[in-house]
Design an enzyme around this catalytic site. Sequence first.
Site, PDB file in Angstrom:
ATOM      1  N   HIS A  89       0.610  -1.109  -0.465  1.00  0.00           N
ATOM      2  CA  HIS A  89      -0.541  -0.233   0.157  1.00  0.00           C
ATOM      3  C   HIS A  89       0.580   0.585   0.214  1.00  0.00           C
ATOM      4  O   HIS A  89       1.713   1.184   0.784  1.00  0.00           O
ATOM      5  CB  HIS A  89      -0.781   0.554   1.244  1.00  0.00           C
ATOM      6  N   SER A  98     -12.632  -0.171   4.195  1.00  0.00           N
ATOM      7  CA  SER A  98     -10.999  -0.678   3.479  1.00  0.00           C
ATOM      8  C   SER A  98     -10.465   0.272   2.414  1.00  0.00           C
ATOM      9  O   SER A  98     -11.047   1.382   2.428  1.00  0.00           O
ATOM     10  CB  SER A  98     -12.090  -1.534   2.771  1.00  0.00           C
ATOM     11  N   HIS A  99      -9.449   0.251   1.618  1.00  0.00           N
ATOM     12  CA  HIS A  99      -8.732   1.014   1.345  1.00  0.00           C
ATOM     13  C   HIS A  99      -9.443   1.620  -0.241  1.00  0.00           C
ATOM     14  O   HIS A  99     -10.212   1.279  -0.591  1.00  0.00           O
ATOM     15  CB  HIS A  99      -7.661   0.318   0.659  1.00  0.00           C
ATOM     16  N   ASN A 100      -9.017   3.170   0.059  1.00  0.00           N
ATOM     17  CA  ASN A 100      -9.604   3.520  -1.340  1.00  0.00           C
ATOM     18  C   ASN A 100     -11.048   3.579  -1.227  1.00  0.00           C
ATOM     19  O   ASN A 100     -11.545   4.610  -1.838  1.00  0.00           O
ATOM     20  CB  ASN A 100      -9.269   2.996  -2.528  1.00  0.00           C
TER      21      ASN A 100
END
Lengths: 340, 340, 340
Positions: free
Chosen positions: A207, A248-250
Amino acid sequence: MSDKRFYGLQAPLTVRTAALATGAALVHGNDTLNLRDVAALEMAGSDEITFARGARHLKGLSSLSAGLCFCTKDLKDTLIALGTQAVAVCPRPDEAFNTLASQLVLPRQAHFTETSISPDAHLGKNVQIGAGACIGPDAHIGDGSIIGPSAVIGPGCVLGQYCVIGAGAVIGFTIMGDAVDIRPGAVLGEAGLGVVSGELGIVSTAHFGIVHLGDAVRIGANSTVDRAVFGQTRIGARSKLDNLVQISHNVQIGDDCVLASFCGIAGSSILGNDVMMGGRAGVADHIKVGTGVRIAAAAAVMKNIPAGEVWGGHPARPLRRYMREQIALRDLAAKKGASE
Amino acid sequence: MSDKRFYGLQAPLTVRTAALATGAALVHGNDTLNLRDVAALEMAGSDEITFARGARHLKGLSSLSAGLCFCTKDLKDTLIALGTQAVAVCPRPDEAFNTLASQLVLPRQAHFTETSISPDAHLGKNVQIGAGACIGPDAHIGDGSIIGPSAVIGPGCVLGQYCVIGAGAVIGFTIMGDAVDIRPGAVLGEAGLGVVSGELGIVSTAHFGIVHLGDAVRIGANSTVDRAVFGQTRIGARSKLDNLVQISHNVQIGDDCVLASFCGIAGSSILGNDVMMGGRAGVADHIKVGTGVRIAAAAAVMKNIPAGEVWGGHPARPLRRYMREQIALRDLAAKKGASE
Amino acid sequence: MSDKRFYGLQAPLTVRTAALATGAALVHGNDTLNLRDVAALEMAGSDEITFARGARHLKGLSSLSAGLCFCTKDLKDTLIALGTQAVAVCPRPDEAFNTLASQLVLPRQAHFTETSISPDAHLGKNVQIGAGACIGPDAHIGDGSIIGPSAVIGPGCVLGQYCVIGAGAVIGFTIMGDAVDIRPGAVLGEAGLGVVSGELGIVSTAHFGIVHLGDAVRIGANSTVDRAVFGQTRIGARSKLDNLVQISHNVQIGDDCVLASFCGIAGSSILGNDVMMGGRAGVADHIKVGTGVRIAAAAAVMKNIPAGEVWGGHPARPLRRYMREQIALRDLAAKKGASE
């Protein structure tokens, strides 16, 4: 481009070296070009490495300027046509990128082995720091903020004024506004769950992004907010998250949203402003939820929801339709029972 | 047999004492036999105490060698026939066992009142230990491992090389391989939820097992992995668990599995290799999920799933069937609406 | 009335000042009356501020004695008739109350900046306190209790004898009995999620209550129990909560209940004694679940459940009905498939 407050660049490498290191075939471009950083495909500049996930990933793009893009064979002509500086072909571009990027761009870490509060941390006026809390180098803590006991603020993090960080909360790779309220045990800025399949099994996706929280955001106890793969995971001003929520991511969450306990938003989904989600509602990845949407408790959202609608159920559909269907099902079973 | 790295045995007791202490009626066996340890029924040796849960518990067993088995009256003949050394009858064998076993076998504990890093801990080369972390006696930390601030590693735990333990993670009763990645706030090795009903209400089930993690396992932030009642809760090499995942006692997870946020696996269920579970998918207790199975987000698995299948829904069934049923339900409700 | 062990009162204010400060119109009452504290509408005494949520909030009340009640215009006559001392009308009574109450009644806080164990904490005999744990002023820790490393016990908390608080658990605004077992990472006593909409967006609801745990309660790792808005969030004796469970503000749980992982009980719901909930079962807010009820895993309870019943499904209904409906749906889809 990775945020230099959180990521350190290693010595640049040439396109030629990048191809050699990963075993990819360089099919286009100047092999002496220097690569210094990483970025998502559509954002990558001429000194940045990236990769293409598949044909859908290229849909709708009109030009690219990435320094080096890893891809499968079928995508190379499109990538060249779009303007990519150099293109390297290999069977698993995500794996090639993941391996190389992890060597080129390193997340800043502090292990707090010698001292718990770095002499290079910047503490505002009237900051209160609880026993056992750790603050990393180049972290900025705004005036009047309170850091709970045993909380951890990682290197480079920025807290605005009058933020409150609960006991044992762990914050990394995060920029936040004023009056942000992080309850005990919350964990912000970890790498999200992503895996890349390689020859020796699966490995975690590297990441290179951060977390951004607007003013007066509230994150409940033991909730988790992952940093972006590239760019930012964002939560808009005044949004309130309950305990045990997962972002979560993004993910991009608008202003004034309210998410009750156990809500989960999967990767890259987008919520507009004023969205309210009942307890245990989930949103799948890459979904768009419009402004003012209401999502019933325990709903599983797997489609985009237009602004202003009220959805529920599993999978989620308009709530009135869901309720009509439940009644129809009840009647069907009752009729069947009666006829037996 | 309990793992002596984590459990200490008290002075042995005789079969006679065991029966007297619990008020159970000794119906078979040499009452001077010494009992030293505890085990699950099918694993118990001649100096170990155990209990039988019911007739189904005995199905398929061809021989037993337990020192003393508590059981209800109806099971005694079968237990004797199978070779159990001594048999004691009482109305609540689980309660009798739970009470006695808790006195015979004691989990090792460290309260870290005087020192946070035990002088009896074994630290490898280049181990980094964050401020406020605690490491118990006889813990082994492999070369190059990093222990985050305020993390706790209990007595007897074994960490391989290059493990990373996040801030505030709490690890007990756990053996792990190399390159294991435990994110902040994760809690490993607690006793799982189990209750035994007694005269004065319910009490928690005593646990005598451990947690075992393979190489390169990843446990997400604030996830929880309970230790086994007997034996091991196991997670295979390279398996990756997201944030806020719950793994109950005695669960067995294969290699290269991926479990997204809020996944929960209830007691004693078994996942093969390469299983992937979407967010908030759950598996009930004592279920078998075959190799390569895909489970959709928000599924509730209540039956065994054969290898290679794709399931979803609530309760879970083959995903295509689930989707056909949802369409049928939609059509039914629409038709009904039209005819009204 | 707020519990003085946890809340401090500021200088009292008059009814007149209260109305002026919030811009509400005083429509009834003696404007020199002194207001000292806050309470829920039905509990408020003559020196306490409160608010009415709506017409349903007043249903079934026969008399009131609140010092000052904020309300919308339509409710004023009823409130006056019921005996409220003073009534102030404004468009958003919850916001007016929230703002004013937050200034009148302050939660006690300890930041542990100077010392981790307050010299004003009361420690019983044989109390063991782990490295880095924090104990606030006027906390009482009963004989033989064990506080894990980096755990936090807030000001005024009361722990009975032989309680065990896991590493990193964070306890505030909580009174507990004997032999209570709090696993690592649990967070008790935070303000629950509630929002009040105002001119500038949403703000969090102020909380003035506490958490009360009976003897031998068990709270699993990383679970969260919020304190009440007014009064108490209660968990009865011997009830056992698994890991990652959420109990919202003002929930009342009876004795001997068992809640598996990921269970969530939304605000103000009531569970009788001996209720058992499978994993990931949820109960919506303001629901009553009778004594001895069994709720299947993954159920979403949105209606009251009479004592002794067994419910499941999403939304939850009697489990047998749910199962019949699932069979009817399967048959419907199969028939449809056959006829196509």
